[in-house]
Design an enzyme around this catalytic site. Structure first.
Site, PDB file in Angstrom:
ATOM      1  N   MET A  30     107.739 -21.595   7.892  1.00  0.00           N
ATOM      2  CA  MET A  30     106.577 -21.742   7.011  1.00  0.00           C
ATOM      3  C   MET A  30     106.694 -23.032   6.193  1.00  0.00           C
ATOM      4  SD  MET A  30     105.415 -17.949   5.983  1.00  0.00           S
ATOM      5  CE  MET A  30     106.513 -17.693   4.631  1.00  0.00           C
ATOM      6  N   GLY A  36     118.688 -24.954   5.327  1.00  0.00           N
ATOM      7  CA  GLY A  36     118.661 -23.777   6.207  1.00  0.00           C
ATOM      8  C   GLY A  36     117.767 -24.037   7.419  1.00  0.00           C
ATOM      9  N   HIS A  37     116.538 -24.495   7.156  1.00  0.00           N
ATOM     10  CA  HIS A  37     115.618 -24.800   8.257  1.00  0.00           C
ATOM     11  C   HIS A  37     116.194 -25.898   9.153  1.00  0.00           C
ATOM     12  CE1 HIS A  37     112.645 -23.466   5.038  1.00  0.00           C
ATOM     13  NE2 HIS A  37     112.358 -22.647   6.031  1.00  0.00           N
ATOM     14  N   GLN A  61     101.013 -12.293   6.754  1.00  0.00           N
ATOM     15  CA  GLN A  61     102.271 -11.629   6.391  1.00  0.00           C
ATOM     16  C   GLN A  61     102.470 -11.549   4.887  1.00  0.00           C
ATOM     17  OE1 GLN A  61     104.769 -14.626   8.543  1.00  0.00           O
ATOM     18  NE2 GLN A  61     106.143 -14.442   6.786  1.00  0.00           N
ATOM     19  N   LYS A 149     119.242 -15.151   7.316  1.00  0.00           N
ATOM     20  CA  LYS A 149     118.757 -14.941   5.952  1.00  0.00           C
ATOM     21  C   LYS A 149     117.748 -13.785   5.925  1.00  0.00           C
ATOM     22  CE  LYS A 149     117.199 -15.883   1.770  1.00  0.00           C
ATOM     23  NZ  LYS A 149     115.781 -16.092   1.818  1.00  0.00           N
ATOM     24  N   GLN A 153     114.037  -9.159   9.725  1.00  0.00           N
ATOM     25  CA  GLN A 153     113.108  -9.869  10.599  1.00  0.00           C
ATOM     26  C   GLN A 153     113.760 -10.173  11.948  1.00  0.00           C
ATOM     27  OE1 GLN A 153     110.425 -13.206   9.301  1.00  0.00           O
ATOM     28  NE2 GLN A 153     112.038 -14.471  10.170  1.00  0.00           N
ATOM     29  N   ARG A 187     111.553 -20.083  -1.787  1.00  0.00           N
ATOM     30  CA  ARG A 187     111.139 -19.401  -3.019  1.00  0.00           C
ATOM     31  C   ARG A 187     112.077 -19.679  -4.194  1.00  0.00           C
ATOM     32  NH1 ARG A 187     109.100 -15.284   0.919  1.00  0.00           N
ATOM     33  NH2 ARG A 187     106.860 -15.213   0.567  1.00  0.00           N
TER      34      ARG A 187
END
Ligand code: AMP
Length: 283
Positions: A30, A36-37, A61, A149, A153, A187
């Site tokens: 997103m 991390g990405h 979502q 993480k 999911q 976030r």
């Protein structure tokens, strides 16, 4: 790096690559990229000939009271970061192209989605599985990479792929953390300086749990209680859940073993943060 906005153009590019006998690794995101990405992108590059990163803040979502409107977005920065990781295509469709008028289909995974994060976020995983199914059909990847993480999911996506007979390998990447242990997350930018300090209780809980398991044969229920107490000792922290589960089934672990994962979700101010980790490593 190529930027593609339309699903049809994405599918056409992917068809060309697949017909040439080359493979595509997909990294769904997103945006608002952090290390991390970027780690997922680098892992993807080792798994296939081409890397496609999707950047799509998926409206379905997010619940009605959630942060869709204020979710951090910075396309230019993200494109520049992805380009530096050797990503071949940044696929950034508009919501209206992904969900055109008349869209009526929901992809739902039973059971695994009604627990843990699914309790406080009803409908969230339907949004995730629906968009991931669509991304798989648009990008037609050989494999896809997800982060640990978002542990639930990852389990849900593995189930989805197995249940729908998709010939797509799912790879996972360990959680990438800040120097002080906070799991990187888009976030985290919502946190004030004092909330950011409080957020360290998540990593602190993992360390506490690992230490307690080494110290004695502590029962799961007792350990969960101790972690709850540790978390709520900080008045800024409200606990959404603390669970010890089996890494594949997400069912509660009666005894802590090498397949047990501690899953944590808390609210700090208005920000919801999750974290997780195995308690016994390398067994
Ligand atoms: P998001 O953009 O937050 O939807 O995340 C896109 C992908 O990056 C998901 O597979 C996440 O699990 C993964 N991800 C996000 N943060 C981290 C992190 N700190 N470490 C590893 N993977 C992550």
């Amino acid at each position: 790096m190529k930027i593609i906005n339309s699903p049809a153009a994405m599918a056409a590019w992917s068809d060309k690559i697949n017909r040439a006998g080359k493979t595509i690794a997909l990294v769904p995101t997103m945006g608002s990229f952090h290390e991390g990405h970027l780690s997922l992108m680098r892992l993807a590059a080792t798994k296939a000939d081409y890397v496609v990163v999707s950047l799509f803040v998926n409206p379905i979502q997010f619940g009605p009271q959630e942060d869709l409107g204020r979710y951090p977005r910075d396309f230019e920065r993200d494109a520049s970061l992805a380009g530096k990781q050797g990503v071949d295509v940044l696929f950034a469709p508009d919501a209206s192209a992904v969900y055109p008028e008349g869209f009526r289909t929901v992809v739902h995974v039973e059971g695994l989605t009604g627990i843990l994060c699914g309790v406080g976020r009803p409908g969230h995983f339907d949004g995730v599985t629906t968009v991931v199914a669509k991304l798989f059909n648009m990008v037609r990847p050989f494999c896809a990479v997800f982060g640990e993480k978002d542990f639930q999911q990852l389990v849900v996506i593995r189930r989805l792929v197995a249940d729908l007979n998709w010939d797509i390998r799912i790879y996972s990447h360990p959680i990438v953390r800040e120097g002080d242990g906070l799991a990187m997350s888009s976030r985290n930018s919502y946190l004030s300086a004092s909330e950011r300090k409080s957020a360290l209780v998540l990593y602190g809980s993992l360390k506490l749990a690992r230490r307690r398991v080494l110290e004695e044969d502590v029962a799961s229920a007792r350990l969960v209680e101790e972690i709850r107490e540790f978390l709520t000792a900080d008045s800024r922290v409200s606990v959404e859940y603390v669970n010890l589960v089996n890494k594949d089934s997400l069912l509660p672990s009666r005894a802590v073993d090498s397949d047990t994962v501690l899953l944590l979700s808390v609210r700090i101010g208005s920000t919801r943060l999750i974290d997780n980790g195995k308690l016994i490593q390398g067994v």
